[in-house]
Design a protein around this motif. Structure first.
Motif, PDB file in Angstrom:
ATOM      1  N   ASN A   1      -5.400   8.621  26.761  1.00  0.00           N
ATOM      2  CA  ASN A   1      -6.497   8.226  27.639  1.00  0.00           C
ATOM      3  C   ASN A   1      -5.962   7.829  29.003  1.00  0.00           C
ATOM      4  O   ASN A   1      -5.271   6.825  29.146  1.00  0.00           O
TER       5      ASN A   1
ATOM      6  N   ARG B   1     -12.561   6.502  26.087  1.00  0.00           N
ATOM      7  CA  ARG B   1     -11.669   6.576  24.945  1.00  0.00           C
ATOM      8  C   ARG B   1     -12.217   7.462  23.832  1.00  0.00           C
ATOM      9  O   ARG B   1     -11.521   7.715  22.839  1.00  0.00           O
ATOM     10  N   PHE B   2     -13.433   7.958  23.948  1.00  0.00           N
ATOM     11  CA  PHE B   2     -13.986   8.803  22.896  1.00  0.00           C
ATOM     12  C   PHE B   2     -14.784   9.940  23.509  1.00  0.00           C
ATOM     13  O   PHE B   2     -15.142   9.918  24.694  1.00  0.00           O
TER      14      PHE B   2
ATOM     15  N   SER C   1     -15.197  -3.150  19.993  1.00  0.00           N
ATOM     16  CA  SER C   1     -14.726  -1.771  19.819  1.00  0.00           C
ATOM     17  C   SER C   1     -13.210  -1.740  19.705  1.00  0.00           C
ATOM     18  O   SER C   1     -12.508  -2.573  20.285  1.00  0.00           O
TER      19      SER C   1
ATOM     20  N   ALA D   1     -11.659  10.148  18.839  1.00  0.00           N
ATOM     21  CA  ALA D   1     -10.902   9.396  19.841  1.00  0.00           C
ATOM     22  C   ALA D   1     -10.218  10.335  20.821  1.00  0.00           C
ATOM     23  O   ALA D   1      -9.767  11.422  20.459  1.00  0.00           O
TER      24      ALA D   1
ATOM     25  N   TYR E   1      -9.635   0.946  19.300  1.00  0.00           N
ATOM     26  CA  TYR E   1      -8.792   2.108  19.038  1.00  0.00           C
ATOM     27  C   TYR E   1      -7.431   1.548  18.659  1.00  0.00           C
ATOM     28  O   TYR E   1      -6.772   0.887  19.467  1.00  0.00           O
TER      29      TYR E   1
ATOM     30  N   TYR F   1     -12.610   6.490  17.269  1.00  0.00           N
ATOM     31  CA  TYR F   1     -12.903   5.285  18.036  1.00  0.00           C
ATOM     32  C   TYR F   1     -14.023   4.550  17.310  1.00  0.00           C
ATOM     33  O   TYR F   1     -15.060   5.141  16.977  1.00  0.00           O
TER      34      TYR F   1
ATOM     35  N   GLY G   1      -3.131   1.350  21.852  1.00  0.00           N
ATOM     36  CA  GLY G   1      -4.539   1.155  21.535  1.00  0.00           C
ATOM     37  C   GLY G   1      -5.181   0.105  22.420  1.00  0.00           C
ATOM     38  O   GLY G   1      -4.610  -0.325  23.432  1.00  0.00           O
TER      39      GLY G   1
ATOM     40  N   TYR H   1     -17.158  -1.471  25.040  1.00  0.00           N
ATOM     41  CA  TYR H   1     -16.389  -0.329  24.549  1.00  0.00           C
ATOM     42  C   TYR H   1     -15.749   0.363  25.738  1.00  0.00           C
ATOM     43  O   TYR H   1     -16.147   0.161  26.892  1.00  0.00           O
TER      44      TYR H   1
END
Length: 484
Positions: free
Chosen positions: A382, A213-214, A186, A378, A188, A363, A202, A209
């Motif tokens: 975060n 983050r999403f 995964s 995304a 970002y 994401y 990122g 994952y």
């Protein structure tokens, strides 16, 4: 008998799938941000990965098309045509200083369609994957010994790249050695690098994952393994929105762009991290130029279009499953009015790309064991890092933040607690005030009693009988009574 064979076969298949995917394996989180790297005195944006023994730390750019993890040799800039090569490669690797490097001159590359962007030598060496959640904290490492790497010696791009394509040697080695649950990954990409001019960092997650983050719906797509970039999407509309008048204009609308006789069909575009600007069909690019007053520009060397005037608005890409990805104003037109849309020649046969600019807003989660990938909106900033195992053939699940009651969300609990504490404070103050008044009254009473007693004593002294002496004799006075 047949049913027995069937059940035995099913049991064997289940056992094989259970053995194949050990989903109890924890994922490996590797952050992406600026850091010091080996051989360069300028911080580099990329994945925190080291190579060799002892480790030479690098910042590697994630590539979802390249299959090899590559590093830049110390002699790369002697022949390379990369602009500002000495300060922009992501680090330099001196293989002569690594005790674990072994050359493999007969190795056949898995990246045959790279179009000659760089050349290099293959070998095996130790790869250090650093987990570094916060910049102020120390890092821990996952050591992958003897993995396949490429050491770039000549080219035109920054070759410090972590290869995460469908035949990624890094994912293969991590999975084959039982370090991660499967060939899942995964990404970002963030936008803390120079071209994006942002501040958000990122992350990569190998075998998993980041559940924090999403958000929102998860959208699943199938990979097209016949393409260099197997993750492809179909775009059915592109809409430009002016933030001031809320006016929406579709680049597909023949009523607005009369040079088109009919509405264009949807088109297939490849996901890529190999370039920042999006590459759209020629006619749609011309519509963008006409509507936005854009002109050719090559400041970044990627043929991005530039606006004559600043535009306060957004560009929304509508996919065929109605997932809408919006590129915000600060990305659509940066401080120099450069857009994330690339100019395109009318007869160009290059693929259409949804590139890094697109990936700053979503994401990406890839499952190379089921040849599927997932996209979701995304979470840009975060505050929760939640690496979660991505078991092959499963669907990622976003972290659900605890739901708040109306009392919490509207601040009523705080008001009640504040009222109780405030009331208690007032009661304490009132109590202290009353006690002080009582003490003062008692003190005055005591003082009054003392004063009363003193006055009584004085009065008593005033009325006491004073002893009288007999006067001296009138006829004869004793000698001792003579006046002096």
């Amino acid at each position: 008998m047949a049913s027995l064979v069937f059940y035995l076969s099913a049991t064997v298949l289940f056992a094989q799938s259970t053995v194949a995917f050990n989903c109890s394996k924890s994922p490996i989180y590797v952050d992406i941000h600026r850091r010091a790297v080996n051989g360069i005195d300028v911080f580099q944006y990329g994945s925190f990965i080291g190579v060799g023994t002892s480790a030479q730390n690098q910042s590697l750019w994630p590539s979802i098309s390249q299959n090899h993890t590559s590093f830049t040799s110390t002699s790369y800039c002697d022949n390379a045509t990369l602009a500002n090569c000495g300060t922009s490669t992501g680090g330099f690797f001196d293989r002569t200083l690594s005790r674990s490097f072994e050359a493999e001159p007969q190795f056949q590359t898995l990246d045959k369609a790279r179009n000659g962007t760089f050349e290099g030598d293959f070998g095996h060496d130790d790869i250090h994957l650093y987990t570094h959640y916060f910049e102020t904290d120390g890092a821990t490492q996952t050591l992958l010994t003897g993995s396949t790497i490429q050491v770039a010696t000549n080219g035109s791009i920054a070759p410090s790249i972590v290869g995460l394509g469908q035949s990624s040697t890094l994912l293969r080695d991590l999975y084959d050695r039982g370090i991660i649950a499967g060939r899942t990954y995964s990404l970002y990409i963030g936008h803390g690098f120079d071209r994006a001019k942002g501040v958000v960092n990122g992350s990569n997650v190998f075998g998993g994952y980041d559940a924090g983050r999403f958000k929102g719906d998860i959208h699943k797509y199938s990979m097209n393994i016949n393409r260099k970039n197997p993750m492809t999407l179909r775009v059915k509309d592109i809409v430009i929105t002016n933030s001031q008048d809320k006016n929406n204009v579709s680049l597909f609308d023949p009523a607005v762009f009369t040079s088109m006789k009919s509405r264009p069909e949807s088109f297939e575009a490849e996901l890529t991290t190999d370039q920042f600007p999006l590459s759209l069909p020629y006619q749609l690019t011309q519509n963008f130029i006409a509507h936005m007053g854009a002109e050719k520009d090559n400041f970044w060397g990627d043929n991005s279009l530039k606006l004559k005037d600043h535009f306060n608005g957004s560009l929304s890409i509508v996919l065929d499953d109605d997932f809408v990805v919006t590129i915000p104003s600060e990305v659509l037109s940066n401080f120099s009015n450069i857009t994330p849309i690339q100019d395109r020649a009318e007869k160009s046969d290059k693929p259409f790309y949804l590139s890094t600019a697109f990936l700053t807003q979503v994401y990406l989660m890839a499952d190379y064991d089921s040849y599927s990938f997932y996209l979701a909106e995304a979470v840009q900033k975060n505050n929760l890092v939640m690496p979660t195992t991505f078991c092959p053939k499963s669907v990622p699940v976003a972290y659900e933040r605890p739901k708040q009651s109306k009392w919490v969300s509207q601040g009523l609990i705080g008001a009640v607690v504040g009222g109780v504490l405030g009331g208690a404070g007032i009661a304490v103050c009132l109590y202290c005030f009353i006690i002080a008044c009582i003490r003062k009254r008692d003190q005055k009473k005591v003082e009054k009693e003392i004063e009363k007693g003193r006055q009584s004593k004085m009065a008593q002294m005033e009325i006491e009988d004073v002893p009288e002496f007999d006067p001296p004799p009138k006829t004869s006075t004793p000698f001792f009574w003579k006046k002096r």
